[in-house]
Design a protein around this motif. Structure first.
Motif, PDB file in Angstrom:
ATOM      1  N   GLU A  83       0.846  -1.195   0.000  1.00 45.35           N
ATOM      2  CA  GLU A  83       0.000   0.000   0.000  1.00 45.35           C
ATOM      3  C   GLU A  83       0.885   1.250   0.000  1.00 45.35           C
ATOM      4  O   GLU A  83       1.783   1.394   0.840  1.00 45.35           O
ATOM      5  CB  GLU A  83      -0.902   0.013   1.232  1.00 45.35           C
ATOM      6  CG  GLU A  83      -1.864   1.176   1.307  1.00 45.35           C
ATOM      7  CD  GLU A  83      -3.014   1.081   0.320  1.00 45.35           C
ATOM      8  OE1 GLU A  83      -3.778   2.057   0.215  1.00 45.35           O
ATOM      9  OE2 GLU A  83      -3.155   0.027  -0.343  1.00 45.35           O
ATOM     10  N   PRO A  84       0.682   2.183  -0.952  1.00 42.38           N
ATOM     11  CA  PRO A  84       1.482   3.411  -0.976  1.00 42.38           C
ATOM     12  C   PRO A  84       0.951   4.450   0.005  1.00 42.38           C
ATOM     13  O   PRO A  84      -0.248   4.532   0.261  1.00 42.38           O
ATOM     14  CB  PRO A  84       1.332   3.886  -2.418  1.00 42.38           C
ATOM     15  CG  PRO A  84      -0.001   3.354  -2.852  1.00 42.38           C
ATOM     16  CD  PRO A  84      -0.212   2.067  -2.114  1.00 42.38           C
ATOM     17  N   ARG A  85       1.870   5.256   0.535  1.00 44.87           N
ATOM     18  CA  ARG A  85       1.475   6.355   1.420  1.00 44.87           C
ATOM     19  C   ARG A  85       2.631   7.354   1.515  1.00 44.87           C
ATOM     20  O   ARG A  85       3.758   6.955   1.852  1.00 44.87           O
ATOM     21  CB  ARG A  85       1.107   5.835   2.819  1.00 44.87           C
ATOM     22  CG  ARG A  85       0.630   6.901   3.814  1.00 44.87           C
ATOM     23  CD  ARG A  85      -0.717   7.476   3.408  1.00 44.87           C
ATOM     24  NE  ARG A  85      -1.235   8.435   4.346  1.00 44.87           N
ATOM     25  CZ  ARG A  85      -2.194   8.170   5.252  1.00 44.87           C
ATOM     26  NH1 ARG A  85      -2.702   6.954   5.322  1.00 44.87           N
ATOM     27  NH2 ARG A  85      -2.615   9.101   6.058  1.00 44.87           N
ATOM     28  N   ASN A  86       2.359   8.618   1.181  1.00 42.06           N
ATOM     29  CA  ASN A  86       3.345   9.685   1.322  1.00 42.06           C
ATOM     30  C   ASN A  86       4.654   9.369   0.607  1.00 42.06           C
ATOM     31  O   ASN A  86       5.749   9.605   1.134  1.00 42.06           O
ATOM     32  CB  ASN A  86       3.607   9.973   2.806  1.00 42.06           C
ATOM     33  CG  ASN A  86       2.360  10.464   3.528  1.00 42.06           C
ATOM     34  OD1 ASN A  86       1.527  11.155   2.945  1.00 42.06           O
ATOM     35  ND2 ASN A  86       2.230  10.086   4.789  1.00 42.06           N
ATOM     36  N   GLY A  87       4.556   8.803  -0.606  1.00 40.63           N
ATOM     37  CA  GLY A  87       5.748   8.537  -1.381  1.00 40.63           C
ATOM     38  C   GLY A  87       6.508   7.292  -0.991  1.00 40.63           C
ATOM     39  O   GLY A  87       7.575   7.009  -1.556  1.00 40.63           O
ATOM     40  N   ARG A  88       5.981   6.537  -0.034  1.00 43.40           N
ATOM     41  CA  ARG A  88       6.631   5.297   0.401  1.00 43.40           C
ATOM     42  C   ARG A  88       5.671   4.130   0.162  1.00 43.40           C
ATOM     43  O   ARG A  88       4.455   4.310  -0.027  1.00 43.40           O
ATOM     44  CB  ARG A  88       7.060   5.362   1.862  1.00 43.40           C
ATOM     45  CG  ARG A  88       7.890   6.578   2.218  1.00 43.40           C
ATOM     46  CD  ARG A  88       8.639   6.379   3.507  1.00 43.40           C
ATOM     47  NE  ARG A  88       9.859   5.607   3.291  1.00 43.40           N
ATOM     48  CZ  ARG A  88      10.619   5.099   4.283  1.00 43.40           C
ATOM     49  NH1 ARG A  88      10.235   5.253   5.551  1.00 43.40           N
ATOM     50  NH2 ARG A  88      11.715   4.442   4.013  1.00 43.40           N
ATOM     51  N   TYR A  89       6.197   2.923   0.210  1.00 50.73           N
ATOM     52  CA  TYR A  89       5.425   1.720  -0.107  1.00 50.73           C
ATOM     53  C   TYR A  89       5.548   0.749   1.060  1.00 50.73           C
ATOM     54  O   TYR A  89       6.658   0.307   1.398  1.00 50.73           O
ATOM     55  CB  TYR A  89       5.920   1.112  -1.419  1.00 50.73           C
ATOM     56  CG  TYR A  89       5.699   2.055  -2.582  1.00 50.73           C
ATOM     57  CD1 TYR A  89       4.528   1.995  -3.339  1.00 50.73           C
ATOM     58  CD2 TYR A  89       6.621   3.054  -2.880  1.00 50.73           C
ATOM     59  CE1 TYR A  89       4.306   2.897  -4.364  1.00 50.73           C
ATOM     60  CE2 TYR A  89       6.412   3.961  -3.909  1.00 50.73           C
ATOM     61  CZ  TYR A  89       5.240   3.870  -4.647  1.00 50.73           C
ATOM     62  OH  TYR A  89       5.018   4.758  -5.666  1.00 50.73           O
ATOM     63  N   TYR A  90       4.398   0.425   1.656  1.00 47.61           N
ATOM     64  CA  TYR A  90       4.364  -0.407   2.853  1.00 47.61           C
ATOM     65  C   TYR A  90       3.899  -1.811   2.463  1.00 47.61           C
ATOM     66  O   TYR A  90       2.810  -1.982   1.921  1.00 47.61           O
ATOM     67  CB  TYR A  90       3.439   0.218   3.900  1.00 47.61           C
ATOM     68  CG  TYR A  90       3.986   1.525   4.433  1.00 47.61           C
ATOM     69  CD1 TYR A  90       4.770   1.544   5.580  1.00 47.61           C
ATOM     70  CD2 TYR A  90       3.750   2.727   3.766  1.00 47.61           C
ATOM     71  CE1 TYR A  90       5.292   2.745   6.059  1.00 47.61           C
ATOM     72  CE2 TYR A  90       4.273   3.924   4.238  1.00 47.61           C
ATOM     73  CZ  TYR A  90       5.043   3.926   5.381  1.00 47.61           C
ATOM     74  OH  TYR A  90       5.567   5.103   5.844  1.00 47.61           O
ATOM     75  N   TRP A  91       4.742  -2.780   2.766  1.00 46.39           N
ATOM     76  CA  TRP A  91       4.491  -4.170   2.365  1.00 46.39           C
ATOM     77  C   TRP A  91       4.037  -4.947   3.597  1.00 46.39           C
ATOM     78  O   TRP A  91       4.828  -5.265   4.483  1.00 46.39           O
ATOM     79  CB  TRP A  91       5.766  -4.770   1.786  1.00 46.39           C
ATOM     80  CG  TRP A  91       5.552  -5.974   0.910  1.00 46.39           C
ATOM     81  CD1 TRP A  91       4.486  -6.817   0.927  1.00 46.39           C
ATOM     82  CD2 TRP A  91       6.421  -6.452  -0.114  1.00 46.39           C
ATOM     83  NE1 TRP A  91       4.634  -7.798  -0.007  1.00 46.39           N
ATOM     84  CE2 TRP A  91       5.808  -7.595  -0.667  1.00 46.39           C
ATOM     85  CE3 TRP A  91       7.656  -6.033  -0.605  1.00 46.39           C
ATOM     86  CZ2 TRP A  91       6.416  -8.338  -1.695  1.00 46.39           C
ATOM     87  CZ3 TRP A  91       8.243  -6.774  -1.624  1.00 46.39           C
ATOM     88  CH2 TRP A  91       7.635  -7.905  -2.161  1.00 46.39           C
ATOM     89  N   TYR A  92       2.745  -5.256   3.648  1.00 48.88           N
ATOM     90  CA  TYR A  92       2.144  -5.979   4.765  1.00 48.88           C
ATOM     91  C   TYR A  92       2.193  -7.473   4.455  1.00 48.88           C
ATOM     92  O   TYR A  92       1.761  -7.912   3.390  1.00 48.88           O
ATOM     93  CB  TYR A  92       0.700  -5.512   4.983  1.00 48.88           C
ATOM     94  CG  TYR A  92       0.628  -4.050   5.350  1.00 48.88           C
ATOM     95  CD1 TYR A  92       0.593  -3.646   6.676  1.00 48.88           C
ATOM     96  CD2 TYR A  92       0.643  -3.068   4.355  1.00 48.88           C
ATOM     97  CE1 TYR A  92       0.557  -2.298   7.013  1.00 48.88           C
ATOM     98  CE2 TYR A  92       0.612  -1.713   4.688  1.00 48.88           C
ATOM     99  CZ  TYR A  92       0.570  -1.339   6.017  1.00 48.88           C
ATOM    100  OH  TYR A  92       0.547  -0.006   6.354  1.00 48.88           O
ATOM    101  N   THR A  93       2.716  -8.246   5.398  1.00 47.75           N
ATOM    102  CA  THR A  93       3.002  -9.654   5.129  1.00 47.75           C
ATOM    103  C   THR A  93       2.435 -10.572   6.208  1.00 47.75           C
ATOM    104  O   THR A  93       2.235 -10.160   7.359  1.00 47.75           O
ATOM    105  CB  THR A  93       4.524  -9.893   5.070  1.00 47.75           C
ATOM    106  OG1 THR A  93       5.084  -9.618   6.374  1.00 47.75           O
ATOM    107  CG2 THR A  93       5.188  -8.984   4.041  1.00 47.75           C
ATOM    108  N   SER A  94       2.172 -11.805   5.816  1.00 47.67           N
ATOM    109  CA  SER A  94       1.852 -12.874   6.767  1.00 47.67           C
ATOM    110  C   SER A  94       3.140 -13.655   6.995  1.00 47.67           C
ATOM    111  O   SER A  94       3.686 -14.236   6.056  1.00 47.67           O
ATOM    112  CB  SER A  94       0.788 -13.813   6.193  1.00 47.67           C
ATOM    113  OG  SER A  94      -0.317 -13.107   5.686  1.00 47.67           O
TER     114      SER A  94
END
Length: 479
Positions: free
Chosen positions: A111-122
């Motif tokens: 998910e992108p936010r404020n120019g960064r990309y957050y990778w949510y993982t199991s």
């Protein structure tokens, strides 16, 4: 992500599993058909559109032939600028990304936010409990990604956490508020995220109305309506065996629900698990999912596929047609190959006096299924099953067709079904090995079958109750 069978590797194997895991490598062109990549096995895809590129984030299945266990140690990235030709960028994160992780690189989403990309993982933690949700972060869709938190975002110690904390999906609304959905073992959960994207903002809630939820939620928004898609394994219109799963979906007017279950949007696939994501790209909607269809594939050796998704006028989702050819070219553009239709003579059981049989093979480029800018074939007011046919002066070898249906939103509607037949020399027979005959609007529907040599090819089209049917183009391809 998971279905009926569960296997937990012994704690301590992670160090051995990490040997040889590389996170970078050259980008490699991948397949332009389904599955979209066959050089490795990929599962649990999560699409993301950034600019003119669609990215797909997927776990890698590494189970050996005959191994009945999910062996997953890393996450890979694929990208495309046309949803047909894909580039494989290799592994961009692994269980080594999280120093607190034990094993099991299961379903994830970026998910992108404020120019960064957050990778949510199991991912399986080293501490008490089983599966946790971690977060990595990078400055581009391809990373590099590093642990954003230093520990789980969600774990068994999180109040009101799921019975299995897996399959995170993150959705950011128009006001900037981000929401996290996750869960397995029927335990769907939801929570708001703080603006930093790595902390929960308030209590974990149990959403209401998600009938028969099993796992694999996916959240998106269209025309002001919220959609939550998820894997279900009930036998009430979903699957005939609860060892498999379909994709159901629900809608709501608030991102936290309550939700109203709407039906099945993706039938069971060839693997027992069914995990999918939805995205709009270049004006079209797509569903990205996995199957066991790659050579040597299986329930623990899955592969990512992409097909088009269509919506009805009331916002409900049409069931996705699973294809081997992928979503194909853009709207109105015919599939690649040698089209034999222009050299054929067309005939039909009935054509409306104000329509034209010549529409079938005149090479028109439809803008959409309601397009009257080209010639149109229709059989109103006839109902039931009607047919169109191509005749060649000598035998031709054919192994697929493509249909672009006409839908005037009046007496002519998209058909209920269709069947391809060929002339054997003494009568008509159904073509052997026919794939599902697609009935979606606003695009070419490709139907494949085993090659036949014939001088006549017939398409039987069965109308929906109370309607007639029509075509803008009907293509027939040689192998």
């Amino acid at each position: 992500m998971r279905n009926r069978r569960w296997f937990r590797p012994a704690v301590g194997v992670a160090a051995a599993l990490l040997v040889g895991v590389g996170l970078t490598g050259p980008a490699v062109p991948a397949s332009a058909a389904n599955p979209i990549i066959t050089s490795i096995y990929t599962a649990d895809p999560a699409p993301l559109v950034v600019g003119n590129t669609m990215y797909v984030y997927a776990g890698r299945d590494e189970a050996a032939v005959g191994e009945n266990n999910f062996r997953m140690r890393e996450w890979h990235v694929l990208s495309s600028t046309d949803a047909n030709t894909w580039t494989h960028h290799g592994a961009r994160a692994s269980i080594a990304t999280f120093g607190w992780a034990g094993a099991d690189a299961w379903a994830s989403e970026v998910e992108p936010r404020n120019g960064r990309y957050y990778w949510y993982t199991s991912v399986n933690g080293n501490g008490p409990g089983w599966m946790d949700i971690g977060v990595a972060v990078g400055d581009s869709p391809l990373g590099p990604f590093t642990d954003a938190k230093g520990g789980p975002l969600v774990s068994d110690s999180t109040p009101n956490s799921s019975g299995l904390n897996i399959d995170p999906t993150v959705f950011t609304d128009d006001d900037g508020q981000a929401y996290l959905y996750w869960g397995g073992y029927w335990g769907v959960r939801a929570a708001r995220l703080k603006p930093n994207m790595i902390e929960l903002d308030g209590p974990v809630v149990t959403p209401s109305g998600l009938t028969n939820f099993w796992e694999a939620p996916w959240m998106f928004k269209r025309n002001g309506l919220y959609y939550l898609m998820y894997a279900a394994n009930d036998t009430n219109g979903c699957v005939t065996s609860s060892s498999y799963a379909c994709q159901r979906y629900a809608t709501a007017t608030n991102p936290m629900g309550p939700w109203t279950q709407r039906g099945v949007v993706l039938d069971r696939v060839s693997s027992t698990t069914n995990h999918a994501g939805v995205v709009q790209f270049d004006g079209q909607w797509y569903m990205v999912y996995h199957t066991a269809d790659a050579p040597g594939g299986g329930n623990f050796r899955r592969s990512v596929a992409v097909d088009r998704l269509y919506f009805n006028a009331d916002g409900t989702m049409r069931k996705v047609v699973q294809t081997g050819g992928g979503p194909g070219p853009g709207p109105g553009q015919p599939p690649a190959g040698t089209n034999l239709a222009p050299s054929a003579t067309a005939s039909t059981s009935y054509v409306s006096p104000w329509e034209s049989l010549a529409a079938l093979n005149n090479g028109g480029v439809p803008a959409n299924s309601a397009d009257r800018g080209n010639l149109v074939y229709g059989n109103w007011p006839e109902q039931g099953t009607q047919w169109v046919e191509y005749t060649w002066p000598s035998a031709r070898t054919v192994n697929r067709i493509a249909t672009y249906w006409f839908d005037d939103n009046q007496g002519i509607d998209l058909p209920a079904s269709c069947q391809v037949q060929y002339w054997t020399g003494s009568g008509y027979a159904n073509v052997p090995g026919q794939s599902g005959c697609g009935v979606a609007g606003n695009a070419y529907n490709v139907t494949t079958f085993n090659p036949v040599s014939t001088s006549r090819l017939r398409l039987n089209v069965t109308a929906r109750s109370g309607y007639s049917t029509g075509l803008l183009e009907w293509l027939a391809f040689q192998p």
